[in-house]
Motif scaffolding. Structure first.
Motif, short mmCIF file in Angstrom:
data_model
loop_
_atom_site.label_atom_id
_atom_site.label_comp_id
_atom_site.label_asym_id
_atom_site.label_seq_id
_atom_site.Cartn_x
_atom_site.Cartn_y
_atom_site.Cartn_z
N ARG A 65 0.84 -1.20 0.00
CA ARG A 65 0.00 0.00 0.00
C ARG A 65 0.88 1.26 0.00
O ARG A 65 1.88 1.33 0.72
CB ARG A 65 -0.90 -0.03 1.24
CG ARG A 65 -2.02 0.99 1.23
CD ARG A 65 -2.91 0.77 2.44
NE ARG A 65 -3.89 1.82 2.59
CZ ARG A 65 -4.55 2.04 3.71
NH1 ARG A 65 -4.33 1.28 4.78
NH2 ARG A 65 -5.44 3.02 3.79
N HIS A 66 0.47 2.25 -0.79
CA HIS A 66 1.28 3.46 -0.97
C HIS A 66 0.43 4.69 -0.63
O HIS A 66 -0.61 4.92 -1.24
CB HIS A 66 1.78 3.54 -2.40
CG HIS A 66 2.76 4.65 -2.65
ND1 HIS A 66 3.16 5.04 -3.91
CD2 HIS A 66 3.43 5.47 -1.80
CE1 HIS A 66 4.03 6.03 -3.82
NE2 HIS A 66 4.21 6.32 -2.55
N LYS B 120 -6.08 6.91 -9.78
CA LYS B 120 -5.28 6.90 -8.54
C LYS B 120 -3.80 7.14 -8.86
O LYS B 120 -2.93 6.38 -8.46
CB LYS B 120 -5.50 5.61 -7.76
CG LYS B 120 -6.93 5.44 -7.28
CD LYS B 120 -7.18 4.12 -6.61
CE LYS B 120 -6.55 4.02 -5.24
NZ LYS B 120 -6.96 2.80 -4.54
N SER B 121 -3.58 8.22 -9.60
CA SER B 121 -2.21 8.54 -10.01
C SER B 121 -2.02 10.05 -10.04
O SER B 121 -2.99 10.82 -9.96
CB SER B 121 -1.91 7.95 -11.39
OG SER B 121 -2.69 8.59 -12.39
N HIS C 285 1.71 6.28 -8.65
CA HIS C 285 0.42 5.70 -8.30
C HIS C 285 0.29 5.63 -6.77
O HIS C 285 1.28 5.39 -6.07
CB HIS C 285 0.28 4.30 -8.91
CG HIS C 285 0.22 4.33 -10.41
ND1 HIS C 285 -0.97 4.47 -11.10
CD2 HIS C 285 1.21 4.27 -11.35
CE1 HIS C 285 -0.72 4.48 -12.40
NE2 HIS C 285 0.59 4.36 -12.58
N TYR C 286 -0.91 5.83 -6.31
CA TYR C 286 -1.16 5.82 -4.87
C TYR C 286 -2.35 4.92 -4.55
O TYR C 286 -3.19 4.64 -5.41
CB TYR C 286 -1.44 7.24 -4.35
CG TYR C 286 -2.67 7.90 -4.95
CD1 TYR C 286 -3.94 7.64 -4.44
CD2 TYR C 286 -2.57 8.79 -6.02
CE1 TYR C 286 -5.08 8.25 -4.98
CE2 TYR C 286 -3.70 9.41 -6.57
CZ TYR C 286 -4.94 9.13 -6.05
OH TYR C 286 -6.07 9.71 -6.58
N ASP C 287 -2.40 4.51 -3.29
CA ASP C 287 -3.60 3.87 -2.75
C ASP C 287 -4.44 4.88 -2.00
O ASP C 287 -5.66 4.84 -2.02
CB ASP C 287 -3.20 2.70 -1.85
CG ASP C 287 -2.54 1.57 -2.64
OD1 ASP C 287 -3.26 0.86 -3.36
OD2 ASP C 287 -1.31 1.44 -2.57
N ASP C 288 -3.74 5.79 -1.29
CA ASP C 288 -4.39 6.93 -0.66
C ASP C 288 -3.54 8.16 -0.92
O ASP C 288 -2.30 8.10 -0.86
CB ASP C 288 -4.55 6.72 0.86
CG ASP C 288 -5.65 5.73 1.18
OD1 ASP C 288 -6.82 6.14 1.19
OD2 ASP C 288 -5.33 4.54 1.42
N HIS D 297 -10.53 7.87 -1.75
CA HIS D 297 -9.12 7.66 -1.40
C HIS D 297 -8.28 8.94 -1.51
O HIS D 297 -7.05 8.87 -1.58
CB HIS D 297 -8.49 6.55 -2.26
CG HIS D 297 -9.19 5.24 -2.13
ND1 HIS D 297 -9.06 4.43 -1.02
CD2 HIS D 297 -10.07 4.61 -2.96
CE1 HIS D 297 -9.80 3.35 -1.17
NE2 HIS D 297 -10.44 3.44 -2.33
#
Length: 402
Positions: free
Chosen positions: A2-3, A88-89, A98-101, A269
């Motif tokens: 997770r990022h 999500k980028s 790219h991120y998760d949150d 997110h």
């Protein structure tokens, strides 16, 4: 893995990533800042740092090694140009991350004087970041003439430093009085007298017509026709939430990036915290420009990313240092109908704001006891007997047991 990516390496951004690691988050954490230095304190910029009393390294919120030691990727001197919530980028230069949150802690930007009235001349400054203060610092020389436009706390703090360093200071405030937007007439009176006692020429009800100069500012014409010779100018005319990225990404904007009580924006997110946000408060929404809010809200957001499910409840407080006076403010005075004065001497005073008998806020000058008691009362939802408050010889502590 997770990022979590945080955009904005100020007080809120630094607090968010530290809370993630302290809270046990074991995913990838990236903090992106536009400035070429690690996150630092802003309040000392216009005070101790400008005075030369604080070295750059002491401004840093955490040692540079903190980020590496805690596996936080710190990207400085880096500008995010676009966010894609659906993918999500985000775009960082030529890179796509790219991120998760994603957490937006983009802070605020200063209002500048329009170029049409000379705001683009050399020698015209704002006070917001390290580069601003580094650029103006060499001009703070004794007997130089500085014009400060705006009688809010930023303008008054700059005036106090300039006066202490022996400059000739003129401050103009277009409103009827300094601090009119944020404080009662009693607080304005206190600080007007304080600055005039240090030689600052305060002109109220007078605006700036235009700055004069060819390439470099040399003078100013005021709205009443007065012309001044100046060596440089500081504009302290307010700040705006930095919402450009969020707006371009389609997030809801309402006096800042609109978030719910958990810190969530309108995009899944994507979270936000600090000066750039507006959030629920009592029966409405507010935006707070303060260090405590930036820290507390960012820490709540970090906790919620980790599943805490906690709502942010703001407990507003602020401070300002001018000369040997420390102003501490508890609460928000919006909608006050009565002000009770508690005067101990020329330097020690507090002003208590009430609405319909309820205590809203306290402005305390060199009176930490009044500030702390007022703050505790406000946070507990209690009021204070105005008769006791007005008696400077009365002990305020029993009010906490009332």
């Amino acid at each position: 893995m997770r990022h979590v990516i945080v955009i904005g390496a100020g007080q809120a951004g630094s607090s968010c990533v530290a809370k993630l690691r302290n809270g046990g988050f074991d995913g990838e954490v990236t903090l992106i800042g536009a400035e070429p230095v690690p996150p630092y304190q802003r309040p000392p910029l216009s005070k101790a740092y400008l005075m030369g009393e604080m070295a750059l390294e002491r401004l840093y919120l955490r040692p540079e090694a903190f980020y590496q030691d805690n596996q936080i990727t710190l990207r400085t001197d880096a500008e995010v140009t676009a966010i894609d919530p659906s993918g999500k980028s985000l775009r960082l230069g030529t890179e796509t991350l790219h991120y998760d949150d994603l957490v937006l802690t983009t802070g605020s930007v200063p209002r500048k004087l329009p170029a049409s009235i000379g705001g683009g001349l050399d020698g015209v400054f704002v006070v917001r970041d390290l580069a601003d203060v580094d650029a103006m610092a060499p001009r703070f020389q004794a007997r130089k003439k500085v014009l400060i436009v705006g009688g809010g706390y930023i303008g008054l703090e700059a005036a106090s430093v300039a006066a202490k360093l022996g400059l000739e200071v003129t401050l103009v405030e277009m409103a009827d009085r300094i601090l009119q937007r944020v404080a009662a007439p009693q607080t304005s009176d206190y600080f007007r007298a304080l600055h005039r006692s240090h030689g600052v020429n305060i002109l109220e009800g007078v605006g700036l017509d235009r700055l004069i100069g060819e390439g470099t500012v040399r003078g100013a014409r005021l709205s009443d026709g007065t012309e001044l010779e100046v060596d440089f100018v500081i504009a302290g005319v307010g700040i705006m939430p930095a919402t450009a990225l969020a707006d371009a990404a389609g997030l809801d904007i309402e006096n800042g990036i609109k978030v719910d009580a958990m810190g969530r924006t309108s995009a899944p997110h994507v979270w936000a915290a600090g000066d750039c946000t507006s959030f629920p408060y009592h029966d409405g929404r507010i935006r707070l420009e303060s260090v405590p809010n930036a820290i507390d809200q960012a820490e709540v957001v970090a906790g919620n990313i980790m599943g805490a499910g906690k709502e942010y409840v703001a407990r507003p407080w602020f401070w300002s240092d001018q000369y040997d006076v420390k102003l501490q403010i508890a609460g928000l005075n919006t909608g006050y109908t009565e002000v009770v004065s508690r005067i101990s001497d020329e330097q020690t005073a507090s002003f208590w704001y009430y609405r319909d008998g309820g205590l809203l806020a306290v402005d305390a000058m060199n009176d930490p006891r009044a500030y702390m008691i007022g703050k505790r009362l406000i946070e507990a939802g209690k009021s204070a007997d105005p008769v006791i408050v007005a008696d400077a010889t009365a002990d305020l502590k029993p009010l906490l047991q009332a």
